[in-house]
Design a protein around this motif. Structure first.
Motif, PDB file in Angstrom:
ATOM      1  N   HIS A 201       8.576   3.304   7.319  1.00 27.94           N
ATOM      2  CA  HIS A 201       8.017   3.111   5.978  1.00 27.94           C
ATOM      3  C   HIS A 201       6.947   4.162   5.684  1.00 27.94           C
ATOM      4  O   HIS A 201       6.973   4.809   4.626  1.00 27.94           O
ATOM      5  CB  HIS A 201       7.434   1.699   5.855  1.00 27.94           C
ATOM      6  CG  HIS A 201       8.442   0.620   6.086  1.00 27.94           C
ATOM      7  ND1 HIS A 201       9.412   0.320   5.176  1.00 27.94           N
ATOM      8  CD2 HIS A 201       8.638  -0.223   7.140  1.00 27.94           C
ATOM      9  CE1 HIS A 201      10.165  -0.667   5.636  1.00 27.94           C
ATOM     10  NE2 HIS A 201       9.709  -1.019   6.831  1.00 27.94           N
ATOM     11  N   ARG A 202       6.007   4.356   6.589  1.00 28.66           N
ATOM     12  CA  ARG A 202       4.963   5.338   6.351  1.00 28.66           C
ATOM     13  C   ARG A 202       5.536   6.756   6.358  1.00 28.66           C
ATOM     14  O   ARG A 202       5.083   7.622   5.601  1.00 28.66           O
ATOM     15  CB  ARG A 202       3.873   5.198   7.415  1.00 28.66           C
ATOM     16  CG  ARG A 202       3.111   3.883   7.335  1.00 28.66           C
ATOM     17  CD  ARG A 202       2.103   3.739   8.458  1.00 28.66           C
ATOM     18  NE  ARG A 202       1.108   4.798   8.424  1.00 28.66           N
ATOM     19  CZ  ARG A 202       0.745   5.503   9.493  1.00 28.66           C
ATOM     20  NH1 ARG A 202       1.336   5.284  10.659  1.00 28.66           N
ATOM     21  NH2 ARG A 202      -0.174   6.441   9.386  1.00 28.66           N
ATOM     22  N   THR A 203       6.529   7.007   7.199  1.00 21.98           N
ATOM     23  CA  THR A 203       7.120   8.344   7.240  1.00 21.98           C
ATOM     24  C   THR A 203       7.826   8.671   5.926  1.00 21.98           C
ATOM     25  O   THR A 203       7.678   9.773   5.370  1.00 21.98           O
ATOM     26  CB  THR A 203       8.114   8.434   8.416  1.00 21.98           C
ATOM     27  OG1 THR A 203       7.430   8.125   9.637  1.00 21.98           O
ATOM     28  CG2 THR A 203       8.709   9.819   8.513  1.00 21.98           C
ATOM     29  N   VAL A 204       8.596   7.719   5.398  1.00 22.46           N
ATOM     30  CA  VAL A 204       9.307   7.947   4.130  1.00 22.46           C
ATOM     31  C   VAL A 204       8.316   8.103   2.983  1.00 22.46           C
ATOM     32  O   VAL A 204       8.506   8.946   2.082  1.00 22.46           O
ATOM     33  CB  VAL A 204      10.304   6.805   3.864  1.00 22.46           C
ATOM     34  CG1 VAL A 204      10.876   6.892   2.458  1.00 22.46           C
ATOM     35  CG2 VAL A 204      11.430   6.836   4.890  1.00 22.46           C
ATOM     36  N   ARG A 205       7.248   7.311   2.969  1.00 25.11           N
ATOM     37  CA  ARG A 205       6.248   7.441   1.911  1.00 25.11           C
ATOM     38  C   ARG A 205       5.613   8.832   1.922  1.00 25.11           C
ATOM     39  O   ARG A 205       5.374   9.432   0.870  1.00 25.11           O
ATOM     40  CB  ARG A 205       5.181   6.357   2.063  1.00 25.11           C
ATOM     41  CG  ARG A 205       5.620   4.979   1.581  1.00 25.11           C
ATOM     42  CD  ARG A 205       4.437   4.074   1.332  1.00 25.11           C
ATOM     43  NE  ARG A 205       3.657   3.856   2.542  1.00 25.11           N
ATOM     44  CZ  ARG A 205       3.848   2.852   3.394  1.00 25.11           C
ATOM     45  NH1 ARG A 205       4.822   1.961   3.155  1.00 25.11           N
ATOM     46  NH2 ARG A 205       3.109   2.713   4.464  1.00 25.11           N
ATOM     47  N   ASP A 206       5.358   9.348   3.125  1.00 25.15           N
ATOM     48  CA  ASP A 206       4.798  10.704   3.201  1.00 25.15           C
ATOM     49  C   ASP A 206       5.790  11.742   2.673  1.00 25.15           C
ATOM     50  O   ASP A 206       5.402  12.697   1.981  1.00 25.15           O
ATOM     51  CB  ASP A 206       4.420  11.029   4.650  1.00 25.15           C
ATOM     52  CG  ASP A 206       3.152  10.316   5.077  1.00 25.15           C
ATOM     53  OD1 ASP A 206       2.516   9.686   4.223  1.00 25.15           O
ATOM     54  OD2 ASP A 206       2.802  10.379   6.275  1.00 25.15           O
ATOM     55  N   LEU A 208       8.121  11.244   0.397  1.00 23.35           N
ATOM     56  CA  LEU A 208       8.181  11.117  -1.057  1.00 23.35           C
ATOM     57  C   LEU A 208       6.955  11.740  -1.710  1.00 23.35           C
ATOM     58  O   LEU A 208       7.045  12.348  -2.783  1.00 23.35           O
ATOM     59  CB  LEU A 208       8.294   9.644  -1.447  1.00 23.35           C
ATOM     60  CG  LEU A 208       9.610   8.946  -1.078  1.00 23.35           C
ATOM     61  CD1 LEU A 208       9.542   7.468  -1.417  1.00 23.35           C
ATOM     62  CD2 LEU A 208      10.779   9.599  -1.800  1.00 23.35           C
ATOM     63  N   ARG A 209       5.793  11.588  -1.058  1.00 21.01           N
ATOM     64  CA  ARG A 209       4.591  12.175  -1.618  1.00 21.01           C
ATOM     65  C   ARG A 209       4.654  13.706  -1.607  1.00 21.01           C
ATOM     66  O   ARG A 209       4.062  14.373  -2.445  1.00 21.01           O
ATOM     67  CB  ARG A 209       3.374  11.692  -0.825  1.00 21.01           C
ATOM     68  CG  ARG A 209       2.047  12.118  -1.453  1.00 21.01           C
ATOM     69  CD  ARG A 209       0.861  11.372  -0.863  1.00 21.01           C
ATOM     70  NE  ARG A 209       0.789  11.498   0.570  1.00 21.01           N
ATOM     71  CZ  ARG A 209       1.026  10.516   1.453  1.00 21.01           C
ATOM     72  NH1 ARG A 209       1.353   9.317   0.986  1.00 21.01           N
ATOM     73  NH2 ARG A 209       0.939  10.706   2.742  1.00 21.01           N
TER      74      ARG A 209
END
Length: 411
Positions: A201-206, A208-209
């Motif tokens: 989750h945190r990896t994908v959010r990064d 996308l950012r």
């Protein structure tokens, strides 16, 4: 080690004698030398919750050897700089140092106020067998650290039932510095970490950012927290000589906030709230008012069933470390105690029984209650002295008991 360092520095002359200046004291002769005193202090720190590793203890001994083992200020600062790992350890260090080496309320201020003194030097006397020279007028003589703490080291192993009032007061000060934490367990919650499983989750959010550009893999790991500890303290007549020390041990344990304490005798009484007072004497007074069955009989089976029905089955004992501090005398049916112990063993993570009478020569678990309970006990340890309570705290944290073979003895 310390004696070798002194001789290496030429502090003992051939055929002569040496005398410590004011504020110092030579290490006592015999098996309880200066090293034994300092190691006992390190053990007391470990029992108080300070993470004292073997490397830190070795650095502490070397630092004291280079400085002056008989001066309070040198021992204080050597230990504070080598044995404390973070800011949370400082309060525990102050409390244990005051209890172990004296009764100063502020050891740091007393240590800073110490007068700097020269190193020990050999002094040849005309009459070696004569009395020691009196200190000059105006000189300050500090407390002899080694000789004072050697008596504390002996006191750690003595049965609390045979102590005089002064020794009991000293044991109470040492018990006030205890800390009790249950064995750690991995929880379902996770926290960010440098190593561990990839956190998608945190990896994908990064990513996308960053507009879909490659990003560093984020990782997480499960958090750890200590298990709940439940203490069942026997306050019946046969446990009278040990009840005060065991309840003070429980008072120190309650500071961990994941500890519950009950007294057992003819009634079951929850005393966690009474033991939450910061002052040990106020806590003991509150417990004395709350417990109606001091020095009465013992109904271990019935009270254990009441505890499981009212508290344990609802979750207090589930996955917890349950410690029974009792001599095992039972007036009721031993078969009921055996059945409830099996029930407790299925609920708890670990069941520990601390018996103060186990340390007596020739002891065997022949009492009906003790023999009925032992098959459901994971660790059977002593509980008669300060050193025994330190070992009990280590077993609660997950260490193996000193004699694991004795656990199933008599079953």
């Amino acid at each position: 080690m310390i004696g070798v360092e002194r001789e290496r520095r030429g502090e003992r002359g051939a055929g002569g004698d040496w005398r410590a200046p004011c504020g110092t004291a030579p290490a006592p002769d015999g098996p309880l030398g200066a090293d034994a005193v300092l190691l006992g202090f390190a053990r007391s720190l470990r029992a108080a919750g300070v993470a004292v590793s073997a490397e830190r203890v070795h650095a502490f001994l070397r630092a004291v050897a280079v400085l002056r083992p008989g001066v309070r200020a040198d021992v204080y600062w050597a230990g504070r700089l080598t044995l404390c790992g973070d800011r949370d350890d400082l309060e525990r260090y102050e409390r244990v140092f005051a209890a172990y080496f004296g009764t100063d309320r502020d050891p740091a201020r007393a240590a800073r106020a110490a007068v700097p003194l020269p190193r020990l030097r050999p002094v040849v006397r005309d009459a070696p067998g004569g009395p020691p020279a009196e200190p000059a007028e105006g000189e300050r003589e500090g407390p002899p650290v080694a000789s004072l703490a050697s008596s504390v080291e002996i006191l750690r192993h003595r049965d609390v039932a045979v102590l005089d009032p002064a020794e009991r007061a000293q044991v109470r000060r040492l018990l006030a510095a205890f800390a009790l934490r249950g064995q750690t367990r991995r929880t379902a919650r996770r926290r960010p970490a440098r190593r561990g499983e990839v956190d998608p989750h945190r990896t994908v959010r990064d990513m996308l950012r960053l507009g879909g550009e490659p990003a560093l893999l984020r990782r997480h790991a499960r958090t750890e927290r200590p298990r709940r500890v439940v203490l069942l303290v026997d306050v019946s007549g046969s446990m009278g000589p040990y009840a005060d020390a065991l309840l003070r041990f429980a008072h120190a344990a309650v500071r961990g906030r994941r500890t519950e304490v009950f007294t057992i005798g003819t009634r079951l009484t929850r005393v966690t709230r009474e033991l939450s007072h910061r002052d040990p004497d106020l806590a003991m007074a509150a417990v004395a008012e709350a417990v109606p069955d001091w020095r009465g009989g013992t109904r271990l089976g019935e009270l254990l069933r009441e505890f499981l029905d009212r508290w344990g089955q609802r979750g207090m004992a589930r996955g917890a470390v349950v410690v029974l501090l009792s001599d095992g005398w039972e007036r009721g049916d031993p078969r009921l105690l055996a059945a409830q112990m099996r029930r407790l063993h299925r609920l708890a993570h670990r069941v520990i029984w601390a018996n103060p009478r186990k340390a007596r020569p020739g002891y065997a678990p022949l009492a009906a209650g003790m023999a009925a309970a032992l098959p459901s006990v994971d660790a059977f340890v002593e509980g008669h002295s300060l050193a025994a309570l330190e070992r009990l705290a280590a077993v609660v944290r997950g260490a193996e008991p000193p004699a694991a073979a004795d656990v199933r003895e008599g079953s």
